[in-house]
Each structure stands twice: as C-alpha cells, then as structure tokens.
Design an enzyme around this catalytic site. Structure first.
Site, mmCIF file in Angstrom:
data_model
loop_
_atom_site.group_PDB
_atom_site.id
_atom_site.type_symbol
_atom_site.label_atom_id
_atom_site.label_comp_id
_atom_site.label_asym_id
_atom_site.label_seq_id
_atom_site.Cartn_x
_atom_site.Cartn_y
_atom_site.Cartn_z
ATOM 1 N N GLY A 196 44.211 -11.155 71.387
ATOM 2 C CA GLY A 196 44.440 -10.450 69.752
ATOM 3 C C GLY A 196 43.776 -8.958 70.500
ATOM 4 N N ALA A 197 43.895 -8.095 69.492
ATOM 5 C CA ALA A 197 44.452 -6.885 70.110
ATOM 6 C C ALA A 197 42.578 -5.577 70.645
ATOM 7 C CB ALA A 197 44.503 -5.800 68.468
ATOM 8 N N HIS A 198 41.724 -7.143 70.268
ATOM 9 C CA HIS A 198 40.507 -6.150 70.352
ATOM 10 C C HIS A 198 39.884 -6.747 71.875
ATOM 11 C CE1 HIS A 198 36.158 -5.846 70.909
ATOM 12 N NE2 HIS A 198 35.932 -4.913 69.170
ATOM 13 N N PRO A 199 39.103 -6.372 72.455
ATOM 14 C CA PRO A 199 38.586 -6.376 73.739
ATOM 15 C C PRO A 199 37.711 -7.855 73.707
ATOM 16 C CG PRO A 199 38.738 -4.572 73.744
ATOM 17 C CD PRO A 199 39.014 -4.585 72.092
ATOM 18 N N ARG A 200 38.721 -8.885 74.860
ATOM 19 C CA ARG A 200 37.035 -10.348 74.626
ATOM 20 C C ARG A 200 36.867 -10.927 75.693
ATOM 21 N NH1 ARG A 200 41.043 -11.340 76.606
ATOM 22 N NH2 ARG A 200 42.859 -12.753 75.903
#
Length: 336
Positions: A80-84
């Site tokens: 996904g595009a969001h840091p996690r």
C-alpha cells in the site's frame, strides 16, 4: 457527567470489504461504544475507524478489533501507499469529554500490555503514552516499516514495550502495533493536479514541521525546519485517481488549522507550476476547525453557512462526498 474518549485505529486493509466488516463488527458488538466513522482507501490499502464511548468499553472494543485484524490481515502480503508497521498499524486514544490525558495514557498502556501478552503482538507506546522519549513521534517508530521489523528487534533501543521481541511466525503475519494517547489530530490531505510524486514530496518537505535535511556549503548535513508548526507531511500517489497528495497530520489544529495548511500547500504548489484541486479529511474533524476556515474565507455568517463555505472552498468533496453530519465529531457524538 459521562466520560467519553475517542479511539482512531488504523488497519492495514483498504480493499477487502469482508475483512473490514469483520474488524468493524468487533467494535459494534461492545456496549457503551458508538461507531462514528469508517473510511477505507484502496491506494493506501488502509482503513481508519473512529469510535467513542466510555473509557473501559472503548479499550475493550479496541482489543477485540486488534485481535480480529491479526486474524484476517496477513502483513507478509500487504502492499500500500501509506507507511505501516502492522495489521493494526496505530491505535490512539483521545480525550473528548470529562476525561484527562492521564486517563487516556493509562488506557493505552493497559491495552498495550494486554495486546502484547494475550495476542503475542509486539507493541510500541507513542505520544503521551510513550515510556521512552524517542518513541513520542509515530513516524520515528514506524521508520523501516513492517519490512524493517526483523532488524529493528535486534536493536536494543527499539525493543517493543510489550510482547515478543523476535520476528516469529505470528509476528510475520501481524507485524507490530503502535498504541498511544494524543490530542485530537486531523488527517488532512491536499490534492495536486500532477502525477509527479517528486513534486508532492518536495512540497511536503517544505511545509512539514520537521522540514528536510540538506547539505550546507561546508558539506555538512543540516536540518532546515519546515513552514508549518505541528504538521507531519509526505507525498502520496493515488493510482485510483491518478493524482498526488500532500498527506498531512495536523497534530494541533489550533496552531495550524486546515485552511492555513491548504493555503500554504497551494502557494508552494504554484512555484512548481502545479494547482491544488481540493482536499480531504480522513476520519472526523472538530467543528471549530471548519468554522475557522469558514470565517477566513467568508467572514461572519451562520454556523451552517460557515461550514458550507469551508467545504466548498477547501474542495472537501472532490474525492468523496463530505457530509458534515457524518464528518464533524460534535455532530456525530450529539455533543453539539
């Protein structure tokens, strides 16, 4: 008077509606908790859930949701595009009514211990609940993301506060979770009419409080502070909409409200020959933040007119319809 706290867990799943429904269902089954908002983003592959209620009930609902997320999300396959950093990436508690920050800190630490010991998930405490000062800021903990956890665990400075300290089979699936307490935060993204992620990243570095690291005339690395206080920012490309965003966390909207962030991003975008086309609020927003924007753009009007002006000029309905009755926290909680 009733004590009310808010919880805003972020789950690393934004595409599979069945998995999201299972996680949300665990929250809805808890008495004395009200589900306020569920927002999923396929590009981010992330869902932000907002709920509130009595402190102990909210803690229980958070535990059940984290438990279900660990069951249905396999981080070893997540993109996904969001840091996690994990299936439940972050889980903050926010004081809303008749509750102190210290009470939220206690709830966060209690939940962290339960998640670590009962679910076998590594837990880091952040924000006001942080035990170690270097863990106060979420991006510092998240650095390296899920993929960096095996090496992170080897560093004594980054041993989890609770739970396992090895990247075993269970942790490979669940990742780690960051639990904390903070004041109300507005997740606010400004849309750019460009697909060039480098421009979005450059603007983010200019506006965020931490700024950017540059090389000075002596060849030394120096940090140049950004323009907006209490703001975190990064550039994100949204494949579904074929645009980029300056994705921000407004950590104190009374210091830097949405309209100030919007205008600064618009100003900086113009220097790159890029236009701002609108913005979005992920999750809920305090009424005062919208009223402040309305007054900035339209002067003194009625509450309804001010909010309408803010929604229109900030372009809050560009990507998703912005309905104040479903996005303003006071309206959702019936506190207004």
């Amino acid at each position: 008077m009733n004590k009310i706290i808010e919880c805003v867990p972020n789950f690393s799943e934004g595409r599979d509606a069945r998995k999201i429904a299972k996680i949300v269902g665990e929250i809805e089954k808890v008495k004395d908790v009200k589900l306020l908002n569920v927002e999923s983003d396929a590009d981010y592959n992330r869902t932000v859930v907002t709920f509130a209620g009595k402190p102990e009930a909210v803690k229980d609902a958070a535990f059940y949701a984290i438990e279900m997320a660990a069951e249905v999300i396999d981080m070893s396959h997540h993109k996904g595009a969001h840091p996690r950093i994990g299936a439940t990436d972050v889980c903050p508690f926010v004081p809303v009514s008749n509750v102190t920050m210290d009470e939220c800190v206690l709830i966060a630490r209690t939940l962290g211990k339960e998640v670590g010991e009962r679910l076998g998930i590594p837990v880091y405490l952040y924000g006001e609940a942080a035990i170690m000062p270097e863990r106060h800021i979420l991006p510092d903990i998240r650095k390296g993301e899920y993929e960096g956890l095996p090496e992170k665990f080897k560093d004594k400075k980054w041993r989890p506060d609770y739970g396992p300290v090895e990247f075993n089979d269970n942790v490979k699936r669940t990742g780690a979770t960051v639990i904390g307490a903070r004041e109300f935060l507005i997740a606010y993204n400004v849309n750019l009419d460009t697909q060039d992620i480098q421009i979005a990243n450059k603007i983010s570095g200019i506006v965020r409080a931490s700024g950017v690291v540059q090389i000075n005339e002596n060849g030394e690395k120096v940090r140049v502070p950004g323009l907006l206080k209490c703001v975190q920012a990064m550039g994100v490309y949204l494949k579904e909409h074929n645009i980029t965003q300056v994705s921000m966390n407004l950590q104190n909207y009374k210091v830097t409200p949405p309209h100030v962030a919007f205008e600064e991003v618009k100003k900086q975008a113009g220097k790159f020959g890029v236009h701002v086309t609108g913005s979005e609020v992920v999750g809920l927003i305090p009424k005062d933040a919208l009223l402040s924007a309305g007054r900035f753009y339209a002067g003194e009007l009625s509450e309804k007119q001010l909010i309408a002006a803010a929604v229109e000029i900030l372009g809050l309905s560009q990507l998703n319809k912005f309905i104040p009755e479903k996005k303003v926290i006071e309206y959702m909680l019936g506190l207004d």
